[in-house]
Design an enzyme around this catalytic site. Structure first.
Site, PDB file in Angstrom:
ATOM      1  N   ARG A  37      80.955 -18.773 -35.391  1.00 11.61           N
ATOM      2  CA  ARG A  37      81.592 -17.698 -34.625  1.00 11.61           C
ATOM      3  C   ARG A  37      82.107 -18.205 -33.276  1.00 11.61           C
ATOM      4  O   ARG A  37      83.157 -17.749 -32.808  1.00 11.61           O
ATOM      5  CB  ARG A  37      80.616 -16.535 -34.436  1.00 11.61           C
ATOM      6  N   LYS A 197      75.057  -4.977 -56.976  1.00  9.71           N
ATOM      7  CA  LYS A 197      74.985  -3.549 -57.318  1.00  9.71           C
ATOM      8  C   LYS A 197      76.305  -2.813 -57.237  1.00  9.71           C
ATOM      9  O   LYS A 197      77.111  -3.068 -56.349  1.00  9.71           O
ATOM     10  CB  LYS A 197      74.021  -2.871 -56.339  1.00  9.71           C
ATOM     11  N   GLY A 354      79.835 -10.776 -46.874  1.00  8.04           N
ATOM     12  CA  GLY A 354      78.456 -11.155 -47.208  1.00  8.04           C
ATOM     13  C   GLY A 354      78.333 -12.479 -47.926  1.00  8.04           C
ATOM     14  O   GLY A 354      78.717 -13.533 -47.409  1.00  8.04           O
ATOM     15  N   GLY A 377      80.777  -6.591 -42.611  1.00 13.70           N
ATOM     16  CA  GLY A 377      80.973  -5.139 -42.681  1.00 13.70           C
ATOM     17  C   GLY A 377      82.418  -4.704 -42.483  1.00 13.70           C
ATOM     18  O   GLY A 377      82.915  -3.837 -43.209  1.00 13.70           O
TER      19      GLY A 377
HETATM   20  P1  AMP Z   1      76.186  -8.622 -53.023  1.00  9.29           P
HETATM   21  O1  AMP Z   1      75.453  -8.804 -51.729  1.00  9.29           O
HETATM   22  O2  AMP Z   1      76.233  -7.225 -53.511  1.00  9.29           O
HETATM   23  O3  AMP Z   1      77.546  -9.290 -53.005  1.00  9.29           O
HETATM   24  O4  AMP Z   1      75.319  -9.352 -54.115  1.00  9.29           O
HETATM   25  C1  AMP Z   1      75.080 -10.728 -54.112  1.00  9.29           C
HETATM   26  C2  AMP Z   1      73.853 -11.000 -54.921  1.00  9.29           C
HETATM   27  O5  AMP Z   1      74.057 -10.612 -56.248  1.00  9.29           O
HETATM   28  C3  AMP Z   1      73.505 -12.463 -54.949  1.00  9.29           C
HETATM   29  O6  AMP Z   1      72.275 -12.635 -54.298  1.00  9.29           O
HETATM   30  C4  AMP Z   1      73.392 -12.786 -56.418  1.00  9.29           C
HETATM   31  O7  AMP Z   1      72.262 -13.563 -56.737  1.00  9.29           O
HETATM   32  C5  AMP Z   1      73.237 -11.423 -57.049  1.00  9.29           C
HETATM   33  N1  AMP Z   1      73.660 -11.410 -58.450  1.00  9.29           N
HETATM   34  C6  AMP Z   1      74.876 -11.673 -58.930  1.00  9.29           C
HETATM   35  N2  AMP Z   1      74.883 -11.612 -60.259  1.00  9.29           N
HETATM   36  C7  AMP Z   1      73.646 -11.283 -60.652  1.00  9.29           C
HETATM   37  C8  AMP Z   1      73.021 -11.058 -61.925  1.00  9.29           C
HETATM   38  N3  AMP Z   1      73.715 -11.150 -63.068  1.00  9.29           N
HETATM   39  N4  AMP Z   1      71.723 -10.718 -61.947  1.00  9.29           N
HETATM   40  C9  AMP Z   1      71.042 -10.637 -60.796  1.00  9.29           C
HETATM   41  N5  AMP Z   1      71.557 -10.818 -59.576  1.00  9.29           N
HETATM   42  C10 AMP Z   1      72.849 -11.152 -59.497  1.00  9.29           C
END
Ligand code: AMP
Length: 396
Positions: A37, A197, A354, A377
């Site tokens: 940063r 998610k 992220g 964010g």
């Molecule tokens: P996000 O912060 O929503 O972008 O999610 C990122 C996280 O999703 C990472 O820590 C990945 O390990 C997890 N992730 C991605 N694919 C999978 C999967 N098939 N099963 C479990 N975790 C996952």
């Protein structure tokens, strides 16, 4: 995104220039552990100082409730000075006597960092009186903190309403990249959305299906879609209660002529563990006692084909559990393919949010993308189609 003023329009010579920067850097034992940063704000600081402006840096640090020495920006001033290669003065407060005295002592080309703006409740409340106190210290306002632009705080939004305001070079680069990514992109546009998610990305998915030509859904969130379509996903991470939401998004995509590209195979294991024994199954044959941890090679081929068809790519979220090899392979392969197409001049690739930055760094390709946003964010809110108060306030 309509026009905003940049440093090209600012006459900074001899002026006191309040520059909002993002210096919310990770620290351990009083030392900065990642200077990304700091590096990003140097061009704006140097340009204003070289043109004879007095640079007065404004920033927040952490989430203090009132004045808290643990969240002082003082050690950060030293780190900025080291990277800048010239002294950075520091004032113990961002308003009042201490700040005024420090500002009065500046010569043209000097750089001063004011103490954490969040030591005052007026910062996050965007309080008019606090904005006025800050505004007294400057003739011009430059915002170089895109990552804080989704918040309407005194130093990110309020000041732009009361002083002549301009985008700094990092803010400008971010806004130009985002314009190329979604606002005025070269078509066709493909988006890749992965991550854990659906629940955290509903707004984002709903916005993207309206704007892009194809949407690749990967990662854990794809499992929710696959389940919603009536297929078994074994012990995979999924939000089964969001099946209706997933189907609604698919329907919205159909209405908007956006192709949805879901995995056709998955790399499965019995446990969520690095090096776990694994096997690839077709998406309609996932064993009941296993979990999908990455997209399979046929899915990667489809993603690569979608990238080949695209002129613009917007990417947020990994396609699998990339932190635990070998379940990083789908993400790495797709990222390298996108990087290659970008290097060949066939693709504009914009990524961020992220874990995406970490995933692209892991694949060794972050440098080859057209633009990688570290804004977190603010980048996600932009992907959700929301207007960012700090950016709105800069528009001419
Ligand atoms: P996000 O912060 O929503 O972008 O999610 C990122 C996280 O999703 C990472 O820590 C990945 O390990 C997890 N992730 C991605 N694919 C999978 C999967 N098939 N099963 C479990 N975790 C996952």
């Amino acid at each position: 995104m309509t026009a905003f003023r940049t440093l090209d329009q600012a006459d900074v010579k001899g002026k006191r220039v309040l520059v909002r920067v993002d210096l919310n850097v990770p620290m351990e034992n009083g030392r900065v552990t990642d200077a990304t940063r700091i590096e990003r704000v140097l061009p704006t600081i140097r340009e204003i100082a070289d043109k004879g402006g007095k640079v007065i840096l404004l920033a927040h640090f952490g989430r203090p409730k009132g004045r808290d020495p643990k969240e002082s920006l003082k050690p950060v001033a030293e780190a900025v000075s080291t990277h800048l290669g010239k002294p950075v003065f520091f004032a113990d407060d961002c308003i009042g006597e201490a700040a005024a005295q420090a500002v009065n002592g500046l010569k043209d080309g000097d750089v001063l960092l004011l103490e954490n703006t969040r030591f005052h409740a007026g910062e996050e409340k965007n309080d008019k009186a606090f904005v006025a106190e800050l505004a007294k210290l400057g003739d011009l306002y430059v915002n170089d903190a895109f990552s804080a632009a989704h918040r309407a705080h005194a130093s990110t939004e309020g000041l732009a309403r009361v002083l002549p305001s301009y985008a700094g070079r990092t803010m400008q680069a971010e806004l130009e990249a985002l314009t190329k990514g979604l606002e005025a992109p070269k078509r066709p546009v493909v988006a890749i959305v992965g991550g854990a998610k659906v629940s955290t990305k509903i707004d984002l998915l709903e916005n993207l299906v309206k704007k892009v030509d194809a949407l690749v859904i990967g990662g854990g969130m794809a499992n929710t879609f696959v389940h919603a379509m009536g297929l078994g996903i074994g012990k995979s991470l999924a939000e089964k209660d969001l099946a209706a939401t997933a189907l609604r998004i698919i329907e919205q995509a159909r209405e908007s002529n956006c192709a949805i590209i879901l995995p056709v195979d998955g790399v499965c294991a019995y446990e969520f563990k690095a090096g776990a024994q694994n096997h690839t199954y077709g998406i309609d044959a996932i064993p009941e006692d296993q979990m999908i941890l990455d997209v399979g090679s046929q899915s990667v081929e489809r993603v690569s084909a979608a990238i080949n068809d695209a002129a613009t790519l917007v990417w947020n979220g990994p396609l699998g559990a990339f932190e635990i090899p070998p379940f990083d392979q789908g993400t790495v392969a797709a990222a390298r393919h996108a990087a290659q197409r970008t290097k060949e001049g066939k693709l504009v690739s914009v990524a961020g949010g992220g874990d995406t930055v970490a995933a692209l760094n892991h694949a060794g390709v972050a440098e080859s993308f057209t633009y990688v946003s570290t804004a977190g964010g603010a980048f996600l809110e932009w992907l959700e189609g929301k207007s960012l108060p700090g950016v709105e306030a800069l528009k001419a």
